[in-house]
Scaffold this active site. Structure first.
Site, PDB file in Angstrom:
ATOM      1  N   HIS A  74     -27.683  43.288 -29.151  1.00 10.93           N
ATOM      2  CA  HIS A  74     -28.890  44.041 -28.993  1.00 10.93           C
ATOM      3  C   HIS A  74     -28.595  44.900 -27.781  1.00 10.93           C
ATOM      4  O   HIS A  74     -28.023  44.562 -26.842  1.00 10.93           O
ATOM      5  CB  HIS A  74     -29.754  43.000 -28.984  1.00 10.93           C
ATOM      6  CG  HIS A  74     -31.467  43.838 -29.063  1.00 10.93           C
ATOM      7  ND1 HIS A  74     -31.843  44.315 -28.176  1.00 10.93           N
ATOM      8  CD2 HIS A  74     -31.964  43.763 -30.213  1.00 10.93           C
ATOM      9  CE1 HIS A  74     -33.169  44.915 -28.852  1.00 10.93           C
ATOM     10  NE2 HIS A  74     -33.017  44.431 -29.987  1.00 10.93           N
TER      11      HIS A  74
ATOM     12  N   ASP B 191     -32.365  41.091 -37.410  1.00 12.67           N
ATOM     13  CA  ASP B 191     -32.103  41.154 -38.606  1.00 12.67           C
ATOM     14  C   ASP B 191     -31.216  40.122 -39.605  1.00 12.67           C
ATOM     15  O   ASP B 191     -31.250  40.262 -40.587  1.00 12.67           O
ATOM     16  CB  ASP B 191     -31.358  42.474 -38.879  1.00 12.67           C
ATOM     17  CG  ASP B 191     -32.066  43.548 -38.268  1.00 12.67           C
ATOM     18  OD1 ASP B 191     -33.362  43.773 -38.773  1.00 12.67           O
ATOM     19  OD2 ASP B 191     -31.826  44.727 -37.694  1.00 12.67           O
TER      20      ASP B 191
HETATM   21  C1  LIG Z   1     -27.358  46.760 -31.496  1.00 10.46           C
HETATM   22  C2  LIG Z   1     -26.460  47.577 -31.123  1.00 10.46           C
HETATM   23  C3  LIG Z   1     -26.529  49.042 -31.712  1.00 10.46           C
HETATM   24  C4  LIG Z   1     -26.722  47.828 -29.551  1.00 10.46           C
HETATM   25  O1  LIG Z   1     -25.833  48.756 -29.051  1.00 10.46           O
HETATM   26  P1  LIG Z   1     -25.382  48.876 -27.703  1.00 10.46           P
HETATM   27  O2  LIG Z   1     -26.371  48.554 -26.761  1.00 10.46           O
HETATM   28  O3  LIG Z   1     -24.969  50.602 -27.421  1.00 10.46           O
HETATM   29  O4  LIG Z   1     -24.117  47.930 -27.544  1.00 10.46           O
HETATM   30  P2  LIG Z   1     -22.548  48.358 -27.411  1.00 10.46           P
HETATM   31  O5  LIG Z   1     -22.355  48.894 -28.974  1.00 10.46           O
HETATM   32  O6  LIG Z   1     -22.135  49.284 -26.290  1.00 10.46           O
HETATM   33  O7  LIG Z   1     -22.076  46.857 -27.344  1.00 10.46           O
HETATM   34  C5  LIG Z   1     -21.541  46.205 -26.295  1.00 10.46           C
HETATM   35  C6  LIG Z   1     -20.370  45.357 -26.520  1.00 10.46           C
HETATM   36  O8  LIG Z   1     -20.686  44.510 -27.401  1.00 10.46           O
HETATM   37  C7  LIG Z   1     -20.076  44.562 -28.396  1.00 10.46           C
HETATM   38  N1  LIG Z   1     -20.849  44.543 -29.758  1.00 10.46           N
HETATM   39  C8  LIG Z   1     -22.050  44.776 -29.717  1.00 10.46           C
HETATM   40  N2  LIG Z   1     -22.586  44.529 -30.888  1.00 10.46           N
HETATM   41  C9  LIG Z   1     -21.545  44.115 -31.624  1.00 10.46           C
HETATM   42  C10 LIG Z   1     -21.680  43.487 -33.120  1.00 10.46           C
HETATM   43  N3  LIG Z   1     -22.668  43.782 -33.837  1.00 10.46           N
HETATM   44  N4  LIG Z   1     -20.403  43.126 -33.518  1.00 10.46           N
HETATM   45  C11 LIG Z   1     -19.260  43.030 -32.604  1.00 10.46           C
HETATM   46  N5  LIG Z   1     -19.329  43.387 -31.559  1.00 10.46           N
HETATM   47  C12 LIG Z   1     -20.530  43.906 -30.940  1.00 10.46           C
HETATM   48  C13 LIG Z   1     -19.290  46.212 -28.462  1.00 10.46           C
HETATM   49  O9  LIG Z   1     -18.074  46.124 -29.228  1.00 10.46           O
HETATM   50  C14 LIG Z   1     -19.325  46.245 -27.044  1.00 10.46           C
HETATM   51  O10 LIG Z   1     -17.995  45.520 -26.698  1.00 10.46           O
HETATM   52  P3  LIG Z   1     -16.866  46.264 -25.793  1.00 10.46           P
HETATM   53  O11 LIG Z   1     -17.801  46.250 -24.286  1.00 10.46           O
HETATM   54  O12 LIG Z   1     -15.832  45.253 -25.824  1.00 10.46           O
HETATM   55  O13 LIG Z   1     -16.568  47.567 -26.315  1.00 10.46           O
HETATM   56  C15 LIG Z   1     -25.273  46.883 -31.510  1.00 10.46           C
HETATM   57  O14 LIG Z   1     -25.323  45.557 -30.883  1.00 10.46           O
HETATM   58  C16 LIG Z   1     -24.852  46.836 -32.809  1.00 10.46           C
HETATM   59  O15 LIG Z   1     -24.094  47.875 -33.410  1.00 10.46           O
HETATM   60  N6  LIG Z   1     -24.972  45.830 -33.440  1.00 10.46           N
HETATM   61  C17 LIG Z   1     -25.025  46.007 -35.001  1.00 10.46           C
HETATM   62  C18 LIG Z   1     -25.887  46.723 -35.711  1.00 10.46           C
HETATM   63  C19 LIG Z   1     -27.225  45.705 -35.730  1.00 10.46           C
HETATM   64  O16 LIG Z   1     -27.335  44.669 -35.997  1.00 10.46           O
HETATM   65  N7  LIG Z   1     -28.444  46.585 -35.377  1.00 10.46           N
HETATM   66  C20 LIG Z   1     -29.641  45.814 -35.041  1.00 10.46           C
HETATM   67  C21 LIG Z   1     -30.278  45.725 -33.944  1.00 10.46           C
HETATM   68  S1  LIG Z   1     -31.744  44.959 -33.936  1.00 10.46           S
END
Ligand SMILES: CC(C)(COP(=O)(O)OP(=O)(O)OC[C@H]1O[C@@H](n2cnc3c(N)ncnc32)[C@H](O)[C@@H]1OP(=O)(O)O)[C@@H](O)C(=O)NCCC(=O)NCCS
Length: 383
Positions: A269, A320
């Site tokens: 998140h 979710d």
């Molecule tokens: C929600 C989300 C978009 C947040 O994105 P963000 O704040 O930009 O965070 P980041 O994508 O930069 O992630 C930070 C770190 O956690 C990891 N991470 C975050 N969500 C992850 C996931 N669902 N699965 C695996 N690794 C994840 C990233 O790879 C990153 O690791 P790194 O620093 O080693 O590269 C992201 O967690 C995600 O894509 N989740 C899956 C989709 C989801 O469930 N969305 C609904 C949100 S309510």
């Protein structure tokens, strides 16, 4: 000048606007590190399973819970809006549901509702609430109709006598639902009703920030919540559970996903640094419903994957994740889940749209230019 001073004076881009405060709001409070979520000051866990969804919508819009009389009147007003105009019904009857993304159909249906509403460009607050009540009533009819089409069945008209969640499920299955199913859907709708300045709410506020209309803002919200990083993750989470199938397949799935640096849907998140406070109620419901329906393996797979991902990457489930199972047990076709969420989030979008109109300033950030320096134009004959 030291290096630190010189980098401080340079304009900086905040990637993904992370941590940027873009507006004042009194709708919703989130403390990410503590894992706290409050609607209008009320802790989500205190009312998520006990309050009626339409009372929650009222709370979000007005700032206070409705009186018994206000609540009864509001329920009635939303219920009379359940029917759809013939233009929208014919869209839902003819849209190619085998191939179309339901969120695209829903977005188009709301756009059409805006075209049909002669007061679409009336920006008064009273007109805003009228339109919002209309959508609260009609979005479940739209989602249920699409779900029936996806399942190859005829559309079921709304039942005027049933409550909001019971009628929603009635239009989905054609039968009055059990009390426990209506209870579960009501809790899910409360869970998703509002979440501060998430991407779709920000997008909706940006749309009305130009003094565009309510329907345009909801269409913007729908187009934004559709994405896999936002509401679309709930459909994708179910797809992952289906692919894994059994607890013994969790580790091999995770090995492959992490090796491929796949973002596992339903984890992580932008704001929370704890488990999403909305996950708890959905986790409990998913477990109970799975046991009652003789399908306990879904929850077993989900909780095993959550345990492993927490141990291996320190990531916790977001809203979710377990909601996908609740929606599955309620009988929604898997590709419909995001649209159910959107039929709830319209409550929060509306509260923010009202706030934006009330204290509007055009939302217009800047980009830090990184393209070509100034160049001399050559007419096409000289290129
Ligand atoms: C929600 C989300 C978009 C947040 O994105 P963000 O704040 O930009 O965070 P980041 O994508 O930069 O992630 C930070 C770190 O956690 C990891 N991470 C975050 N969500 C992850 C996931 N669902 N699965 C695996 N690794 C994840 C990233 O790879 C990153 O690791 P790194 O620093 O080693 O590269 C992201 O967690 C995600 O894509 N989740 C899956 C989709 C989801 O469930 N969305 C609904 C949100 S309510």
């Amino acid at each position: 000048m030291s290096e630190a001073e010189s980098s401080e004076s340079q304009p900086q881009v905040v990637s993904g606007l992370e941590g940027v405060l873009a507006c004042h709001s009194s709708v919703c409070f989130i403390d990410g590190p503590a894992g706290t979520l409050r609607y209008r000051g009320y802790e989500i866990g205190d009312f998520v399973t006990s309050a009626e969804f339409l009372d929650v919508a009222w709370l979000l819009w007005s700032g206070e819970w409705p009186s018994a009389q206000e609540s009864a009147l509001f329920v009635e007003k939303v219920a009379v809006n359940r029917e759809l105009p013939s233009s929208v019904l014919s869209l839902l009857e003819t849209a190619p549901m085998e191939t179309a993304n339901p969120m695209a159909v829903m977005r188009t249906a709301v756009s059409l509702l805006g075209v049909e509403d002669s007061s679409a460009d009336d920006y008064s607050i009273d007109s805003l609430w009228e339109k919002a009540q209309g959508l609260l009533g009609r979005l479940p009819t739209i989602v249920a109709a699409m779900s029936r089409r996806v399942a190859g069945r005829d559309i079921v008209a709304p039942h005027p006598e049933l409550g909001h969640s019971a009628n929603y499920l009635y239009m989905l299955t054609g039968e009055p639902p059990s009390d426990s199913a209506a209870y579960a859907l009501n809790a899910l709708l409360n869970t998703y009703a509002e979440h501060e300045l998430n991407a779709s709410t920000f997008a909706a506020r940006t749309t009305v920030g130009t003094l565009s209309d309510y329907y345009s803002a909801i269409v913007t919200g729908l187009g934004t919540v559709k994405g896999a990083l936002h509401g679309g993750a709930v459909d994708d989470a179910m797809e992952v559970f289906s692919r894994i199938g059994a607890v013994e397949n969790v580790s091999p799935y995770l090995d492959a996903a992490l090796a491929a640096r796949v973002k596992v849907p339903g984890f992580g998140h932008r704001v929370y640094r704890t488990r999403d406070p909305r996950a708890e109620a959905m986790d409990n419901l998913a477990e109970t419903m799975g046991a009652e329906m003789g399908e306990p393996h879904w929850h077993a797979v989900a909780s095993s994957l959550e345990r492993e991902l927490r141990t291996r990457k320190g990531l916790s489930a977001n809203v979710d994740y377990y909601s996908a199972l609740v929606l599955h047990h309620l009988g929604f076709p898997h590709k419909m889940f995001t649209s159910v969420i959107a039929s709830s989030r319209v409550a929060g979008w509306t509260a923010h749209i009202g706030e934006q109109y009330a204290n509007n300033r055009l939302i217009r950030p800047r980009a830090l230019y990184g393209g070509q320096p100034a160049r001399t134009y050559q007419p096409s004959s000289a290129r």
